[in-house]
Every structure is written in C-alpha cells, then in structure tokens.
Design a protein around this motif. Sequence first.
Motif, mmCIF file in Angstrom:
data_model
loop_
_atom_site.group_PDB
_atom_site.id
_atom_site.type_symbol
_atom_site.label_atom_id
_atom_site.label_comp_id
_atom_site.label_asym_id
_atom_site.label_seq_id
_atom_site.Cartn_x
_atom_site.Cartn_y
_atom_site.Cartn_z
ATOM 1 N N HIS A 36 0.840 -1.204 0.000
ATOM 2 C CA HIS A 36 0.000 0.000 0.000
ATOM 3 C C HIS A 36 0.877 1.257 0.000
ATOM 4 O O HIS A 36 0.603 2.204 -0.743
ATOM 5 C CB HIS A 36 -0.935 0.005 1.218
ATOM 6 N N ARG A 71 3.890 1.651 -1.122
ATOM 7 C CA ARG A 71 4.485 1.820 -2.466
ATOM 8 C C ARG A 71 3.440 2.310 -3.470
ATOM 9 O O ARG A 71 3.729 3.153 -4.315
ATOM 10 C CB ARG A 71 5.106 0.503 -2.931
ATOM 11 N N GLN A 72 2.231 1.792 -3.369
ATOM 12 C CA GLN A 72 1.157 2.186 -4.285
ATOM 13 C C GLN A 72 0.816 3.668 -4.116
ATOM 14 O O GLN A 72 0.549 4.364 -5.094
ATOM 15 C CB GLN A 72 -0.085 1.333 -4.055
ATOM 16 N N MET A 87 2.820 6.070 -3.406
ATOM 17 C CA MET A 87 3.805 6.858 -4.156
ATOM 18 C C MET A 87 3.599 6.717 -5.656
ATOM 19 O O MET A 87 3.684 7.701 -6.395
ATOM 20 C CB MET A 87 5.227 6.446 -3.766
ATOM 21 N N GLU A 88 3.321 5.508 -6.119
ATOM 22 C CA GLU A 88 3.124 5.290 -7.558
ATOM 23 C C GLU A 88 1.970 6.124 -8.101
ATOM 24 O O GLU A 88 2.008 6.592 -9.235
ATOM 25 C CB GLU A 88 2.888 3.808 -7.837
ATOM 26 N N GLU A 89 0.941 6.310 -7.285
ATOM 27 C CA GLU A 89 -0.253 7.022 -7.726
ATOM 28 C C GLU A 89 -0.246 8.509 -7.377
ATOM 29 O O GLU A 89 -1.118 9.259 -7.826
ATOM 30 C CB GLU A 89 -1.500 6.378 -7.105
ATOM 31 N N ASP A 95 0.498 12.530 -7.011
ATOM 32 C CA ASP A 95 0.760 13.642 -7.925
ATOM 33 C C ASP A 95 1.963 14.415 -7.404
ATOM 34 O O ASP A 95 1.988 14.793 -6.220
ATOM 35 C CB ASP A 95 -0.440 14.597 -7.969
ATOM 36 N N CYS A 96 2.939 14.672 -8.259
ATOM 37 C CA CYS A 96 4.098 15.482 -7.867
ATOM 38 C C CYS A 96 3.696 16.953 -7.980
ATOM 39 O O CYS A 96 3.420 17.439 -9.074
ATOM 40 C CB CYS A 96 5.305 15.193 -8.757
ATOM 41 N N TRP A 101 7.724 7.868 3.483
ATOM 42 C CA TRP A 101 7.957 8.789 2.376
ATOM 43 C C TRP A 101 8.416 10.181 2.805
ATOM 44 O O TRP A 101 8.371 11.105 2.011
ATOM 45 C CB TRP A 101 6.733 8.884 1.436
ATOM 46 N N ALA A 114 11.048 11.195 0.320
ATOM 47 C CA ALA A 114 10.737 11.426 -1.105
ATOM 48 C C ALA A 114 11.372 12.725 -1.568
ATOM 49 O O ALA A 114 11.280 13.757 -0.906
ATOM 50 C CB ALA A 114 9.227 11.452 -1.315
ATOM 51 N N LYS A 151 -3.206 10.743 -4.003
ATOM 52 C CA LYS A 151 -4.213 10.678 -5.057
ATOM 53 C C LYS A 151 -5.612 10.830 -4.455
ATOM 54 O O LYS A 151 -5.954 10.170 -3.492
ATOM 55 C CB LYS A 151 -4.120 9.340 -5.798
#
Length: 185
Positions: free
Chosen positions: A7, A9-10, A12-14, A16-17, A173, A176, A183
Amino acid sequence: MSADLAHIRQVMEEADCLFDEATVEAAISQMAAKINAELAERNPVVFCVMNGGLIISGKLVSQLNFPLELSYLHATRYRNETTGGELFWKAKPEISFIDREVLIIDDILDEGHTLAAIIEFCKHAGASAVHTAVLVDKQHDRKARPDLKADYVGLECEDRYIFGYGMDYKGYWRNAAGIFALKGH
C-alpha cells in the motif's frame, strides 16, 4: 504492527508530484537568503521540529552563513496518523534561549496548532523573539489562528494531503525527493 508496504508503495506510484526536487531546493535557497539577510547579526538559537523538520532543517541550516546554535524539539499531534489530535511533547528544547532570538524550522504550516504551541512555549520560556520557517504553507481557511503566518515560507500549496521532504504518509515517504499529493486528496 508494520505497515502494508505494498500500500505504501502504491501511494507513491499514484501520487501527484506538486513540486519536483529542483523546485524545492530553489525554494530552500530563497528562504536561506532571506534568513541570512535578516538574522545573521541576531545570534539565534535554531530549533528543528522533529521529525518533519529534519530534512528542511538540514538543507536550510547548511546554507546559513552565520554562527548559530542548533538543536531540536519534538512536539506532535499526528503520531503517524493522517489527522491531528492533542499536542504531545516528545522532547522539549535542551539549549537555553532565555533573552535570545529563536528560529523554529518545520516542514509545514497546515492548521498550525503545533507551531502555535511551540511559539507560545518559546515565548513563555524567555525567548526575546520567535521566528518561524516552514517549507510549505498549505492554503486553506482552517488555521488555528487567522494571524498565524510563518516568517519564512518556501512554497505554498493547495489543500491536499502532501508528503515528501520531511512530511510523511503514515510514517513513510519523508525521504521522497519532491513534494507529492495523495491521489484523490
């Protein structure tokens, strides 16, 4: 109980920067220039607010070109959750700042309950002046006090749940390299 790393990791993958690393670093340098211009002759005691202020403090103080004393304090309302509760002191300042100016460095000014409590603590404990530096000022109308403004602000962002550069998502994170928004939040 450990977090569900899939979760985490997900998230971060999803995500918005909102601000990439170069933008954040430029904002930190601009903050440092203002602090150098205004506080260089004031002999401030600088406090990093843990854990969120760790990264911004490290990046910022290395660009301050005057003598200063550096320490930390740890007050939180979140305790690795996504919503705040009662203020909890994990570590109060150990360096004396009686009759000295103080610079508090933190990651974010969101609602401001924690920062307001830290400012009041420093004033009541004898600081001659208290200055604040935050990497991000979140724009919304839920501030603890309408008059609460940071003296030095790197970036302003929309009202979303953000993480990176010291700010966390459920304890993760903070590392990061950029500022990201969850998201859908």
